[in-house]
Design a protein around this motif. Structure first.
Motif, short mmCIF file in Angstrom:
data_model
loop_
_atom_site.label_atom_id
_atom_site.label_comp_id
_atom_site.label_asym_id
_atom_site.label_seq_id
_atom_site.Cartn_x
_atom_site.Cartn_y
_atom_site.Cartn_z
N HIS A 188 -10.21 9.88 4.95
CA HIS A 188 -10.49 9.60 3.55
C HIS A 188 -9.29 8.85 2.97
N LEU A 189 -9.56 7.96 2.02
CA LEU A 189 -8.48 7.18 1.41
C LEU A 189 -8.28 7.61 -0.03
N ILE A 190 -7.02 7.74 -0.44
CA ILE A 190 -6.66 7.96 -1.84
C ILE A 190 -5.78 6.78 -2.26
N LEU A 191 -6.26 6.01 -3.23
CA LEU A 191 -5.51 4.86 -3.77
C LEU A 191 -5.16 5.19 -5.21
N ASP A 192 -3.91 5.49 -5.46
CA ASP A 192 -3.50 6.02 -6.76
C ASP A 192 -2.67 5.00 -7.55
N ASN A 193 -3.06 4.78 -8.81
CA ASN A 193 -2.26 4.03 -9.79
C ASN A 193 -2.16 2.54 -9.46
N PHE A 194 -3.29 1.93 -9.04
CA PHE A 194 -3.38 0.48 -8.88
C PHE A 194 -4.27 -0.04 -10.01
N SER A 195 -3.71 -0.21 -11.20
CA SER A 195 -4.55 -0.44 -12.37
C SER A 195 -4.60 -1.89 -12.84
N THR A 196 -3.64 -2.72 -12.46
CA THR A 196 -3.67 -4.12 -12.90
C THR A 196 -4.49 -4.96 -11.91
N LYS A 197 -4.69 -6.24 -12.24
CA LYS A 197 -5.41 -7.15 -11.36
C LYS A 197 -4.70 -7.24 -10.00
N LEU A 198 -3.38 -7.39 -10.04
CA LEU A 198 -2.61 -7.48 -8.81
C LEU A 198 -2.65 -6.15 -8.05
N GLY A 199 -2.65 -5.04 -8.78
CA GLY A 199 -2.75 -3.74 -8.14
C GLY A 199 -4.09 -3.56 -7.43
N GLU A 200 -5.18 -3.98 -8.09
CA GLU A 200 -6.50 -3.89 -7.47
C GLU A 200 -6.59 -4.78 -6.24
N ARG A 201 -5.96 -5.96 -6.33
CA ARG A 201 -5.95 -6.88 -5.20
C ARG A 201 -5.20 -6.27 -4.01
N SER A 202 -4.05 -5.65 -4.27
CA SER A 202 -3.27 -5.00 -3.22
C SER A 202 -4.04 -3.83 -2.60
N ALA A 203 -4.67 -3.02 -3.45
CA ALA A 203 -5.45 -1.89 -2.96
C ALA A 203 -6.63 -2.36 -2.12
N ASN A 204 -7.23 -3.49 -2.51
CA ASN A 204 -8.36 -4.04 -1.78
C ASN A 204 -7.94 -4.47 -0.37
N ILE A 205 -6.76 -5.08 -0.25
CA ILE A 205 -6.25 -5.50 1.06
C ILE A 205 -5.98 -4.29 1.94
N LEU A 206 -5.38 -3.24 1.36
CA LEU A 206 -5.02 -2.06 2.14
C LEU A 206 -6.24 -1.23 2.55
#
Length: 293
Positions: A188-206
């Protein structure tokens, strides 16, 4: 194969070049749609195009109303098949780096480790495309300490460059009974505190490095962002009694990631467009955050 890759790359770049035109057309249709809904007059600059735009609006549905972007194309087939990852290092890796990459091969499901040898990056990327790999992860070091991680999505990108800090491997933990064995179930994945556009982009890659897990899996991988430092943690949980008696156990490895560049292309393309890069002056504003608000 080479001609096919060139053709596919050209088609991808052409679709990407159309984004500006599609976005402009979308804004025009949005203004007309809002004017009609609110009962306001059509903006004067759109009156000559009103009839044609209204015909297009009538033909649209919820799937075609919003234009697609190159980001949609990059991960268009991610839901159809599990990721297949190649893990490799810089040339002549030290023993600690080899040990760290070995542990990463267990962290990422469906990952294969390859000795770099004398291969150049372009050969590795070409070979991975031919064998249907979805991602290439390169790990770099400085004087035996892992200090860089590159995640390159195939076939067309993007490529994210991360700095590696505070690496603690399972091999460095002396108490082997405390950490236990590493399960190979999809986590299971937990992606915490990626709230900006760049944060969402980084979380999407990971997140696209991991396949979809089964609901009952007991393995958890966490990427938690704090002040633009992404902490990686790896746990399993056990239920000894009822639903409220849970035991969470860290099984390693652990490290911090610091994003410093995203490139719209693969790692071997020096001419690829840079989507975002950290600049020296950005470090002067201590309170400014890029991945979260």
């Amino acid at each position: 194969m080479l001609r096919r890759n060139i053709r596919l790359r050209r088609e991808y770049l052409y679709r990407k070049s159309l984004e500006g035109k599609e976005r402009l057309l979308y804004e025009k249709k949005r203004k007309i749609r809002e004017a009609l809904q609110e009962g306001k007059p059509i903006p004067t600059e759109l009156r000559n195009e009103e009839a044609a735009l209204r015909r297009q609006i009538d033909l649209e549905d919820e799937n075609t109303a919003v234009p697609r972007t190159h980001i949609d194309d990059e991960y268009a087939y991610a839901a159809e098949k599990d990721p297949k990852i190649l893990l490799t290092t810089s040339r002549d890796p030290s023993a600690p780096l080899q040990q760290f990459v070995k542990e990463l091969s267990f962290v990422f499901p469906n990952a294969q480790r390859m000795n770099r040898g004398g291969q150049v990056i372009s050969e590795i990327i070409e070979s991975c495309r031919a064998h249907d790999y979805t991602d290439v992860v390169l790990v770099h070091e400085h004087r035996g300490v892992p200090d860089g991680l590159i995640v390159c999505h195939l076939p067309f990108g993007p490529t994210a460059y991360f700095g590696l800090l505070n690496v603690v491997t399972r091999h460095e933990i002396k108490d082997k009974k405390a950490i236990g064995t590493m399960p190979e179930a999809y986590p299971h994945l937990i992606l915490d505190n990626f709230s900006t556009k760049l944060g969402e982009r980084s979380a999407n890659i990971l997140k696209h490095l991991f396949p979809v897990p089964k609901p009952d899996t007991k393995r958890i991988v966490t990427f938690s962002n704090q002040s633009d430092y992404i902490s990686f943690r790896h746990h399993i949980y056990e239920k000894h009694g009822g639903p409220k008696s849970l035991e969470l156990k860290e099984i390693g490895p652990r490290f911090e990631l610091r994003l410093y560049q995203i490139k719209l292309g693969t790692v071997d393309q020096a001419e690829a467009q840079i989507e975002w890069v950290i600049r020296p002056y950005m470090n002067t504003s201590k309170k400014r955050k890029f991945l979260s608000n």
